[in-house]
Design an enzyme around this catalytic site. Structure first.
Site, PDB file in Angstrom:
ATOM      1  N   HIS A 101      -2.988   7.488   2.302  1.00  0.00           N
ATOM      2  CA  HIS A 101      -3.578   6.158   1.793  1.00  0.00           C
ATOM      3  C   HIS A 101      -4.999   5.866   2.414  1.00  0.00           C
ATOM      4  O   HIS A 101      -5.045   5.839   3.622  1.00  0.00           O
ATOM      5  CB  HIS A 101      -2.537   5.088   2.144  1.00  0.00           C
ATOM      6  N   ASN A 130     -10.444   0.507  -0.322  1.00  0.00           N
ATOM      7  CA  ASN A 130      -9.048   0.574  -0.285  1.00  0.00           C
ATOM      8  C   ASN A 130      -8.261  -0.094  -1.390  1.00  0.00           C
ATOM      9  O   ASN A 130      -8.411  -1.491  -1.695  1.00  0.00           O
ATOM     10  CB  ASN A 130      -8.511  -0.305   1.177  1.00  0.00           C
ATOM     11  N   CYS A 184       0.662  -1.045  -0.111  1.00  0.00           N
ATOM     12  CA  CYS A 184       0.011   0.211   0.054  1.00  0.00           C
ATOM     13  C   CYS A 184       0.737   1.261   0.019  1.00  0.00           C
ATOM     14  O   CYS A 184       0.318   2.316  -0.298  1.00  0.00           O
ATOM     15  CB  CYS A 184      -1.129  -0.183   1.166  1.00  0.00           C
TER      16      CYS A 184
HETATM   17  O1  UT7 Z   1      -4.053  -0.796   3.628  1.00  0.00           O
HETATM   18  C1  UT7 Z   1      -2.985  -1.321   4.120  1.00  0.00           C
HETATM   19  C2  UT7 Z   1      -3.166  -1.366   5.459  1.00  0.00           C
HETATM   20  N1  UT7 Z   1      -4.619  -1.973   6.047  1.00  0.00           N
HETATM   21  C3  UT7 Z   1      -4.895  -1.374   6.919  1.00  0.00           C
HETATM   22  O2  UT7 Z   1      -4.372  -0.428   7.603  1.00  0.00           O
HETATM   23  C4  UT7 Z   1      -6.268  -2.078   7.679  1.00  0.00           C
HETATM   24  C5  UT7 Z   1      -6.093  -2.078   9.044  1.00  0.00           C
HETATM   25  N2  UT7 Z   1      -7.197  -2.546   9.785  1.00  0.00           N
HETATM   26  C6  UT7 Z   1      -8.401  -2.114   9.796  1.00  0.00           C
HETATM   27  O3  UT7 Z   1      -8.919  -1.531   8.959  1.00  0.00           O
HETATM   28  C7  UT7 Z   1      -9.447  -2.859  10.773  1.00  0.00           C
HETATM   29  O4  UT7 Z   1      -9.011  -3.567  11.679  1.00  0.00           O
HETATM   30  C8  UT7 Z   1     -10.462  -3.645  10.196  1.00  0.00           C
HETATM   31  C9  UT7 Z   1     -11.601  -2.956   9.165  1.00  0.00           C
HETATM   32  C10 UT7 Z   1      -9.856  -4.998   9.188  1.00  0.00           C
HETATM   33  C11 UT7 Z   1     -11.198  -4.537  11.283  1.00  0.00           C
HETATM   34  O5  UT7 Z   1     -11.649  -3.681  12.113  1.00  0.00           O
HETATM   35  P1  UT7 Z   1     -11.762  -3.723  13.703  1.00  0.00           P
HETATM   36  O6  UT7 Z   1     -12.671  -2.732  14.093  1.00  0.00           O
HETATM   37  O7  UT7 Z   1     -10.118  -3.548  13.915  1.00  0.00           O
HETATM   38  O8  UT7 Z   1     -12.340  -4.970  13.812  1.00  0.00           O
HETATM   39  P2  UT7 Z   1     -11.574  -6.257  14.466  1.00  0.00           P
HETATM   40  O9  UT7 Z   1     -10.807  -6.994  13.607  1.00  0.00           O
HETATM   41  O10 UT7 Z   1     -11.141  -5.869  16.094  1.00  0.00           O
HETATM   42  O11 UT7 Z   1     -13.037  -7.122  14.798  1.00  0.00           O
HETATM   43  C12 UT7 Z   1     -14.056  -6.903  15.503  1.00  0.00           C
HETATM   44  C13 UT7 Z   1     -15.297  -7.628  15.318  1.00  0.00           C
HETATM   45  C14 UT7 Z   1     -14.758  -9.142  15.205  1.00  0.00           C
HETATM   46  O12 UT7 Z   1     -15.625 -10.090  15.820  1.00  0.00           O
HETATM   47  P3  UT7 Z   1     -15.611 -10.415  17.534  1.00  0.00           P
HETATM   48  O13 UT7 Z   1     -14.274 -11.138  17.625  1.00  0.00           O
HETATM   49  O14 UT7 Z   1     -15.415  -9.264  18.397  1.00  0.00           O
HETATM   50  O15 UT7 Z   1     -16.972 -11.185  17.629  1.00  0.00           O
HETATM   51  C15 UT7 Z   1     -14.744  -9.655  13.935  1.00  0.00           C
HETATM   52  O16 UT7 Z   1     -14.849 -11.107  13.638  1.00  0.00           O
HETATM   53  O17 UT7 Z   1     -15.740  -7.543  14.101  1.00  0.00           O
HETATM   54  C16 UT7 Z   1     -15.835  -8.722  13.289  1.00  0.00           C
HETATM   55  N3  UT7 Z   1     -15.652  -8.476  11.787  1.00  0.00           N
HETATM   56  C17 UT7 Z   1     -16.802  -8.298  11.054  1.00  0.00           C
HETATM   57  N4  UT7 Z   1     -18.084  -8.225  11.565  1.00  0.00           N
HETATM   58  C18 UT7 Z   1     -18.939  -7.986  10.348  1.00  0.00           C
HETATM   59  C19 UT7 Z   1     -14.606  -8.481  11.052  1.00  0.00           C
HETATM   60  N5  UT7 Z   1     -15.053  -8.165   9.947  1.00  0.00           N
HETATM   61  C20 UT7 Z   1     -16.136  -8.190   9.860  1.00  0.00           C
HETATM   62  C21 UT7 Z   1     -17.367  -7.714   8.733  1.00  0.00           C
HETATM   63  N6  UT7 Z   1     -18.362  -7.781   9.334  1.00  0.00           N
HETATM   64  N7  UT7 Z   1     -16.984  -7.478   7.505  1.00  0.00           N
END
Ligand code: UT7
Length: 345
Positions: free
Chosen positions: A269, A299, A127
């Site tokens: 980004h 993204n 990225c």
């Molecule tokens: O581009 C290059 C670098 N990339 C980035 O910088 C991206 C960095 N990370 C992110 O953007 C975020 O961490 C994500 C968007 C990937 C995830 O968001 P988050 O707020 O960090 O969620 P999380 O990974 O902490 O997950 C929270 C909950 C989990 O459920 P439990 O374990 O709390 O029950 C996930 O399983 O959200 C769940 N989850 C979803 N729920 C509904 C993860 N993806 C989804 C989804 N829909 N699409």
């Protein structure tokens, strides 16, 4: 703001008398649009989750048969048109999704743009690819290897995403952006100011496609199911993204002699709207100075920044004379930041 606990990386400025100046910009997204509701129909997710956690409402994706070079050629063509140029001395392409593992995709892009036998090579910095490619192009100009360089960043990211992995399938999308650089002087609008680049390979596991490279092939072991897809430790990546983009931005600003309040437009980004908001807040850059298109493009990996610049210039949110701060972060880990004053295009 406390000092970062990691080396931010070296910072480069233009050598006296020879700077790389942006003279054109172009962008391209494939026509097919996938909305959050389309994803909800096949994944355990919701429009509300995607919007509030990422800021994305829809994204553009390639259809079968469309490759990264197809996106890159279109963005490159538009950038050359914007620069009123038909020839450059080199092509640098940043991509994580080359058309083939071998050879590089840039020579095919150069050939299809009718650029003859110019040097053309790929840059792999995920990225942050655009900023690395920009630095490489500026380096060619600074040391006299080229007077004009086409810098393209293109990713057909959805081709490496597991369609059933809701944590990545809702975020990543496809697109391309490009700029044309020419040799000029550091005081001209469009001249790259300070460029900061860094990496941390100790954390390379946070973002990876585990299978398909020499590590897995040389072992002779069949890849684990799913290892051919892009995998990301979202939470940890999020934290590092905020820290490193903030630190790189502060270094670039300091080296340019700008304070955060001097920045007219902030183009980060487009990883996740919450990440961008957190970086901007730490820098003290209000929302009205932030450029964003993540809501409708998602993204797009390395393509994200030049696509944002192109769309912002087209819709008038970025205008000539704006003092611009760019920053990116992604797999590697790799990150960067750069400053410039947006030129009249
Ligand atoms: O581009 C290059 C670098 N990339 C980035 O910088 C991206 C960095 N990370 C992110 O953007 C975020 O961490 C994500 C968007 C990937 C995830 O968001 P988050 O707020 O960090 O969620 P999380 O990974 O902490 O997950 C929270 C909950 C989990 O459920 P439990 O374990 O709390 O029950 C996930 O399983 O959200 C769940 N989850 C979803 N729920 C509904 C993860 N993806 C989804 C989804 N829909 N699409």
């Amino acid at each position: 703001m406390t000092a970062p606990t990691f080396p931010v990386g070296p910072s480069f400025g233009a050598p006296a008398g020879r700077a790389a100046v942006i003279t054109g910009v172009g962008g391209y997204v494939p026509p097919t649009v996938v909305t959050n509701d389309d994803l909800v129909a096949r994944l355990d997710t919701s429009d509300e989750w995607i919007r509030t956690r990422t800021g994305i409402a829809s994204r553009h994706v390639v259809t079968p048969g469309t490759a990264t070079s197809d996106l890159a050629v279109e963005a490159g063509r538009r950038a050359l048109k914007s620069a009123q140029d038909s020839q450059v001395d080199a092509v640098v392409l940043a991509t994580t999704t080359p058309d083939h593992p071998c050879p590089a995709t840039a020579p095919a892009v150069a050939a299809r743009l009718g650029l003859g036998g110019v040097p053309a090579f790929d840059v792999a910095a995920v990225c942050t690819g655009f900023l690395y490619a920009l630095a490489a192009g500026a380096g060619f100009i600074a040391c006299g290897l080229a007077n004009r360089v086409l810098v393209v960043a293109a990713d057909a990211f959805t081709t490496i995403i597991d369609p059933n992995d809701r944590s990545t399938a809702v975020i990543f999308a496809d697109g391309a952006g490009a700029v044309v650089l020419r040799a000029g002087t550091a005081d001209e609008p469009g001249a790259l100011g300070s460029v900061v680049l860094g990496s941390d390979g100790e954390l390379s596991d946070l973002i990876a496609v585990p299978a398909g490279g020499s590590r897995q092939r040389s072992s002779g072991v069949r890849p684990q199911p799913g290892d051919e897809f892009f995998q990301m430790a979202g939470r940890a990546t999020y934290r590092h993204a905020v820290e490193r983009m903030t630190a790189a931005s502060l270094r670039s600003l300091a080296d340019t002699g700008w304070r955060p309040e001097d920045v007219d437009r902030f183009a980060a980004h487009q990883a996740n709207a919450r990440i961008l908001g957190a970086v901007a807040e730490r820098l003290g850059i209000g929302w009205e100075r932030q450029l964003s298109n993540i809501e409708h493009v998602g993204n797009t990996g390395g393509a994200s920044i030049p696509l944002l610049l192109d769309q912002s210039a087209a819709d008038g949110s970025l205008t000539a004379g704006d003092r611009l701060l760019l920053t990116a972060f992604g797999g590697g880990l790799a990150w960067g930041a750069a400053t410039l004053t947006w030129p009249e295009l």
